[in-house]
Write a protein that holds these residues in place. Structure first.
Motif, PDB file in Angstrom:
ATOM      1  N   ARG A 262       0.831  -1.210   0.000  1.00  0.00           N
ATOM      2  CA  ARG A 262       0.000   0.000   0.000  1.00  0.00           C
ATOM      3  C   ARG A 262       0.871   1.269   0.000  1.00  0.00           C
ATOM      4  NH1 ARG A 262      -2.291  -0.448   4.821  1.00  0.00           N
ATOM      5  NH2 ARG A 262      -1.126   1.350   5.579  1.00  0.00           N
ATOM      6  N   PHE A 263       1.740   1.417  -0.998  1.00  0.00           N
ATOM      7  CA  PHE A 263       2.598   2.598  -1.077  1.00  0.00           C
ATOM      8  C   PHE A 263       3.037   2.815  -2.518  1.00  0.00           C
ATOM      9  CE2 PHE A 263       5.613  -0.892  -0.714  1.00  0.00           C
ATOM     10  CZ  PHE A 263       6.597  -0.548  -1.630  1.00  0.00           C
ATOM     11  N   LYS A 264       3.535   4.011  -2.796  1.00  0.00           N
ATOM     12  CA  LYS A 264       4.313   4.273  -4.000  1.00  0.00           C
ATOM     13  C   LYS A 264       5.625   4.891  -3.560  1.00  0.00           C
ATOM     14  CE  LYS A 264       1.273   2.982  -7.146  1.00  0.00           C
ATOM     15  NZ  LYS A 264       1.486   1.759  -7.955  1.00  0.00           N
ATOM     16  N   ALA A 265       6.609   4.856  -4.431  1.00  0.00           N
ATOM     17  CA  ALA A 265       7.950   5.288  -4.062  1.00  0.00           C
ATOM     18  C   ALA A 265       8.510   6.310  -5.031  1.00  0.00           C
ATOM     19  CB  ALA A 265       8.887   4.090  -3.992  1.00  0.00           C
ATOM     20  N   ALA A 266       9.271   7.233  -4.504  1.00  0.00           N
ATOM     21  CA  ALA A 266      10.129   8.111  -5.302  1.00  0.00           C
ATOM     22  C   ALA A 266      11.560   7.889  -4.826  1.00  0.00           C
ATOM     23  CB  ALA A 266       9.720   9.571  -5.126  1.00  0.00           C
ATOM     24  N   VAL A 267      12.517   8.359  -5.607  1.00  0.00           N
ATOM     25  CA  VAL A 267      13.928   8.099  -5.327  1.00  0.00           C
ATOM     26  C   VAL A 267      14.713   9.390  -5.530  1.00  0.00           C
ATOM     27  CG1 VAL A 267      15.973   6.844  -6.179  1.00  0.00           C
ATOM     28  CG2 VAL A 267      13.772   5.653  -5.977  1.00  0.00           C
ATOM     29  N   VAL A 268      15.750   9.581  -4.730  1.00  0.00           N
ATOM     30  CA  VAL A 268      16.749  10.613  -5.009  1.00  0.00           C
ATOM     31  C   VAL A 268      18.077   9.899  -5.219  1.00  0.00           C
ATOM     32  CG1 VAL A 268      18.044  12.580  -4.086  1.00  0.00           C
ATOM     33  CG2 VAL A 268      15.573  12.398  -3.677  1.00  0.00           C
ATOM     34  N   THR A 269      18.730  10.152  -6.350  1.00  0.00           N
ATOM     35  CA  THR A 269      20.084   9.631  -6.543  1.00  0.00           C
ATOM     36  C   THR A 269      21.069  10.776  -6.333  1.00  0.00           C
ATOM     37  OG1 THR A 269      19.985  10.020  -8.936  1.00  0.00           O
ATOM     38  CG2 THR A 269      19.352   7.835  -8.130  1.00  0.00           C
ATOM     39  N   THR A 270      22.223  10.452  -5.761  1.00  0.00           N
ATOM     40  CA  THR A 270      23.153  11.516  -5.343  1.00  0.00           C
ATOM     41  C   THR A 270      24.547  10.963  -5.087  1.00  0.00           C
ATOM     42  OG1 THR A 270      23.527  13.238  -3.675  1.00  0.00           O
ATOM     43  CG2 THR A 270      22.515  11.193  -2.905  1.00  0.00           C
ATOM     44  N   ASP A 271      25.515  11.886  -5.034  1.00  0.00           N
ATOM     45  CA  ASP A 271      26.877  11.533  -4.625  1.00  0.00           C
ATOM     46  C   ASP A 271      27.161  11.917  -3.173  1.00  0.00           C
ATOM     47  OD1 ASP A 271      27.528  10.434  -7.052  1.00  0.00           O
ATOM     48  OD2 ASP A 271      28.323  12.295  -7.878  1.00  0.00           O
ATOM     49  N   LEU A 272      26.163  12.391  -2.466  1.00  0.00           N
ATOM     50  CA  LEU A 272      26.361  12.694  -1.045  1.00  0.00           C
ATOM     51  C   LEU A 272      26.873  11.441  -0.319  1.00  0.00           C
ATOM     52  CD1 LEU A 272      25.702  14.898   1.207  1.00  0.00           C
ATOM     53  CD2 LEU A 272      23.573  13.630   1.547  1.00  0.00           C
ATOM     54  N   PRO A 273      27.892  11.586   0.541  1.00  0.00           N
ATOM     55  CA  PRO A 273      28.334  10.429   1.334  1.00  0.00           C
ATOM     56  C   PRO A 273      27.202   9.938   2.255  1.00  0.00           C
ATOM     57  CG  PRO A 273      29.963  12.215   1.442  1.00  0.00           C
ATOM     58  CD  PRO A 273      28.722  12.780   0.805  1.00  0.00           C
ATOM     59  N   LEU A 274      26.891   8.651   2.168  1.00  0.00           N
ATOM     60  CA  LEU A 274      25.762   8.109   2.939  1.00  0.00           C
ATOM     61  C   LEU A 274      26.064   6.687   3.378  1.00  0.00           C
ATOM     62  CD1 LEU A 274      22.769   9.233   0.653  1.00  0.00           C
ATOM     63  CD2 LEU A 274      23.215  10.034   2.990  1.00  0.00           C
ATOM     64  N   ALA A 275      25.831   6.399   4.647  1.00  0.00           N
ATOM     65  CA  ALA A 275      25.847   5.007   5.100  1.00  0.00           C
ATOM     66  C   ALA A 275      24.629   4.310   4.518  1.00  0.00           C
ATOM     67  CB  ALA A 275      25.803   4.959   6.625  1.00  0.00           C
ATOM     68  N   ILE A 276      24.803   3.074   4.075  1.00  0.00           N
ATOM     69  CA  ILE A 276      23.688   2.377   3.427  1.00  0.00           C
ATOM     70  C   ILE A 276      22.996   1.422   4.396  1.00  0.00           C
ATOM     71  CG2 ILE A 276      24.684   2.595   1.121  1.00  0.00           C
ATOM     72  CD1 ILE A 276      25.574  -0.332   1.358  1.00  0.00           C
ATOM     73  N   ASP A 277      21.751   1.124   4.075  1.00  0.00           N
ATOM     74  CA  ASP A 277      20.993   0.126   4.824  1.00  0.00           C
ATOM     75  C   ASP A 277      21.259  -1.255   4.243  1.00  0.00           C
ATOM     76  OD1 ASP A 277      19.462   1.848   6.652  1.00  0.00           O
ATOM     77  OD2 ASP A 277      18.643   2.674   4.790  1.00  0.00           O
ATOM     78  N   LYS A 278      20.820  -2.279   4.960  1.00  0.00           N
ATOM     79  CA  LYS A 278      20.945  -3.640   4.454  1.00  0.00           C
ATOM     80  C   LYS A 278      19.565  -4.166   4.099  1.00  0.00           C
ATOM     81  CE  LYS A 278      23.906  -6.503   6.306  1.00  0.00           C
ATOM     82  NZ  LYS A 278      24.651  -7.305   7.316  1.00  0.00           N
ATOM     83  N   PRO A 279      19.514  -5.107   3.167  1.00  0.00           N
ATOM     84  CA  PRO A 279      18.213  -5.720   2.830  1.00  0.00           C
ATOM     85  C   PRO A 279      17.578  -6.379   4.060  1.00  0.00           C
ATOM     86  CG  PRO A 279      19.880  -6.280   1.194  1.00  0.00           C
ATOM     87  CD  PRO A 279      20.610  -5.618   2.335  1.00  0.00           C
ATOM     88  N   ILE A 280      16.286  -6.609   3.987  1.00  0.00           N
ATOM     89  CA  ILE A 280      15.574  -7.231   5.110  1.00  0.00           C
ATOM     90  C   ILE A 280      14.984  -8.577   4.701  1.00  0.00           C
ATOM     91  CG2 ILE A 280      15.028  -5.098   6.315  1.00  0.00           C
ATOM     92  CD1 ILE A 280      12.224  -5.182   5.030  1.00  0.00           C
ATOM     93  N   ASP A 281      14.762  -9.404   5.717  1.00  0.00           N
ATOM     94  CA  ASP A 281      14.107 -10.707   5.534  1.00  0.00           C
ATOM     95  C   ASP A 281      13.026 -10.813   6.601  1.00  0.00           C
ATOM     96  OD1 ASP A 281      13.257 -13.299   5.413  1.00  0.00           O
ATOM     97  OD2 ASP A 281      15.260 -14.201   5.578  1.00  0.00           O
ATOM     98  N   PHE A 282      11.781 -10.636   6.208  1.00  0.00           N
ATOM     99  CA  PHE A 282      10.694 -10.800   7.186  1.00  0.00           C
ATOM    100  C   PHE A 282       9.811 -11.998   6.838  1.00  0.00           C
ATOM    101  CE2 PHE A 282       7.195  -8.684   4.802  1.00  0.00           C
ATOM    102  CZ  PHE A 282       7.915  -7.965   3.864  1.00  0.00           C
ATOM    103  N   GLY A 283      10.401 -12.918   6.074  1.00  0.00           N
ATOM    104  CA  GLY A 283       9.698 -14.175   5.817  1.00  0.00           C
ATOM    105  C   GLY A 283       8.746 -14.127   4.646  1.00  0.00           C
ATOM    106  N   LEU A 284       8.855 -13.091   3.805  1.00  0.00           N
ATOM    107  CA  LEU A 284       7.848 -12.920   2.755  1.00  0.00           C
ATOM    108  C   LEU A 284       7.934 -14.003   1.684  1.00  0.00           C
ATOM    109  CD1 LEU A 284       5.529 -10.946   2.043  1.00  0.00           C
ATOM    110  CD2 LEU A 284       7.067  -9.953   0.352  1.00  0.00           C
TER     111      LEU A 284
END
Lengths: 415, 415
Positions: A262-284
């Motif tokens: 129940r969502f839609k997504a937008a994205v920003v792409t950039t060269d700003l230094p950023l720590a990244i998240d990791k993928p998730i596993d919730f049993g889907l």
């Protein structure tokens, strides 16, 4: 307190975490839960999207004609589409609103260039990841995640120009906006509000992405907003790497652990230094293998009840894009279609009861065997007429809105 | 259940009412709780607003110079101001984004004219009031109210043209957007995020108003959006008549019973048939007479601790506009000022504890005698550094952002 009650929808108000959902309780993994063979992926040509194919007639003359009025045939989705089109012109430096604007409205702003000087303190990836997420939540995003921009997620060609797309940014920030539980509980999945739900989330997430990209450029780093009227990237792999969901049976749709589809997504792409998240596993993967409710309920028969396949380097459940697109474009008894969103058992409000069920489904594999049975038993997936608030209106021929001939029927498949 | 627990912030998800706040439990009255003598009111000339007076030098050369960088001196409020400026060009039919837009971004949308034909079913004022409120909430407004447009609320002249304003619409729809409790709990009232809080709510409520006005025009009725970069109306009397709050000691600021002063508002004026709301009385006149915390804490000394006065036909607490505006424009230790918002005891999150206190303050006059004492005792009105998320950055001379010399100080009054 049990883990499922350790956080709350109100975390952002009362807790130590900025996220509205307890994403810090999710299991993180090194790679998405569906296989991605980077070396086998062909970058996608935006012109080959179902909606663009329908516009050029690949799905027949009737669908091609209906494509023209698909969103504008309802007044609310029409307004949202127009705003979305405006935001399509505000994604990068130099974009502006009108030269021929009425002088009465004052000076015409222009999106400023990337600042010459990098703002001090913006070199620390952890600090900036926190700042970007808090900023996006402050701008009223419902979920935010960050990943490296996978080069294979960049489109090969754009739909408006047909030119090859060049985009070398290091990171992608994904912004999710809820399509609204109250409306989702009221609609039947494919009546006259369906497109408005999509476009409310598209335009709102796009609005946030345009603001966030401008903010980052002012900090001295290149940044571009990507949203439904101006993407240069395919969103699903970005959502997977940014830890915002897993691939689902619905097909190319990523399901979020607390919003479902129940969502839609937008994205920003950039060269700003950023720590990244990791993928998730919730049993889907296990859940979707067992549930199959979307496949049972899809009015166009586009969703498979079979096993996953490999397609262009991605492991995914297959869908019939022609059937899905034709249903959404040429639905004669509504505007668009989100039946899969409607019936997915992960499409729930974040109330105490549903938090408890959500925790169980994420953590107790055996419980997933009873998920679809329990969901049916409780009556989920059916429209609640008491909450219906929108106007059933249809513009058939550009001559004005009228009451549609077909309203709230369950028999809407276009054959 | 006690009345104070009869509703919930989650009403919109779980209850029968569409409003996120339990506005149906409020006491309604026939007229606002402060006197309005319609026959004595001179329509306001937008050019005489404090910010416009500061721009033309009425408050001195230093304030005039600072006015130019007031919002752009921080990167986030700068981005929000630019978006707000874009939305200033999207308030009525024919407004559009750029003729000189990059072709790569696709076709240029134009806001369509008022539809020739009125959509069927739009003649019923009760039905349309419900539809408009639900639509605004669907578009993520936090509070919505409807009133007849008071003719005296229309500006006499606009700031950009100096031309007389003609606006004959029957109704006004007011849309409130929260400035974000989490950020409000973290800031000190006048540090580097203050302007961003204002402009986030201005641009987001403006975004919703522009969408709502376009939707109404598609239904066949004239409608115009009014927001911070393009108002033709004074907002406070509209908020009073639409039942969204009462006049407060802060001065020209309306306080909402559940958001306090922590919001900004946009308006849509229209001829759409609409049932109107009634003003509310939640005891604020008595509360503000007793509390006086904003007067005590205002760093510019602009807020009176005395009695109400009559001014231009309105009963209100007087404020020193020059001192207030100069503080916000020329604050050298932050961007803008919202100290009154910060310290107001009505600025609270909508959690169970605060719901109970809120009910008590609305319903038990005697309790108001202890309000400021209790609020001080609990430490409210002080910044919570653990929640600070924004970057302290300042552009002094247009040459790029740097770390400000002055951060998180309590001593920010410009003398």
């Amino acid at each position: 307190m049990a883990p499922m009650l350790s956080s709350d929808w109100r975390d952002r108000c009362t807790g130590e975490h900025p996220d509205p959902f307890p994403v810090h309780t999710l299991r993180r993994v090194d790679r998405p839960t569906t296989a991605i063979h980077e070396d086998r992926i062909q970058r996608f040509d935006e012109r080959e999207h179902g909606f663009n194919r329908s516009a050029r007639g690949d799905y027949g003359a009737f669908v091609k004609a209906e494509r023209l009025r698909m969103v504008n045939k309802h007044p609310l989705s029409g307004a949202l589409l127009t705003m979305q089109g405006m935001l399509g012109h505000l994604v990068d430096s130099g974009d502006r609103v009108p030269v021929d604007a009425k002088a009465a409205n004052g000076p015409v702003p222009v999106l400023p260039p990337v600042a010459d000087r990098r703002a001090p303190g913006t070199e620390d990836p952890d600090r900036m990841a926190r700042n970007i997420k808090e900023t996006a939540y402050f701008l009223r995003a419902d979920a935010v995640g960050i990943c490296e921009l996978p080069p294979y997620a960049v489109y090969s060609h754009g739909v408006f120009t047909g030119e090859p797309v060049e985009l070398q940014h290091k990171h992608a920030i994904a912004i999710l906006v809820d399509q609204d539980w109250r409306t989702a509980s009221a609609f039947n999945g494919r009546d006259w509000i369906s497109n408005s739900m999509s476009f409310m989330s598209y335009s709102t997430s796009g609005f946030i992405a345009c603001l966030l990209a401008d903010y980052i450029r002012r900090l001295g780093y290149p940044a571009r907003a990507h949203h439904a009227r101006n993407y240069q990237v395919a969103v699903p792999p970005i959502l997977l790497w940014a830890g915002l969901g897993e691939m689902s049976r619905i097909g190319d749709i990523v399901v979020h652990p607390f919003l479902g589809p129940r969502f839609k997504a937008a994205v920003v792409t950039t060269d700003l230094p950023l720590a990244i998240d990791k993928p998730i596993d919730f049993g889907l993967q296990d859940f979707c293998a067992k549930c199959k409710k979307c496949a049972r309920e899809c009015p166009s028969g586009a969703i498979s009840d079979g096993a996953k396949v490999m397609h262009n380097g991605y492991e995914k459940w297959p869908t019939d894009v022609k059937r899905c697109t034709s249903m959404r474009v040429a639905n004669q008894k509504g505007s668009g279609c989100g039946t899969c969103l409607k019936v997915c058992p992960w499409n729930k409000p974040y109330t105490p009861l549903h938090r408890a069920v959500n925790w169980t489904m994420r953590n107790i594999p055996l419980a997933r065997n009873f998920a679809i049975w329990g969901d049916d038993l409780m009556g989920y997936g059916k429209p609640d007429p008491a909450r219906k608030w929108w106007l059933d209106l249809e513009d058939v021929d550009g001559g004005g809105f009228q009451v549609p001939k077909n309203v709230l029927s369950d028999d809407t498949f276009l054959d």
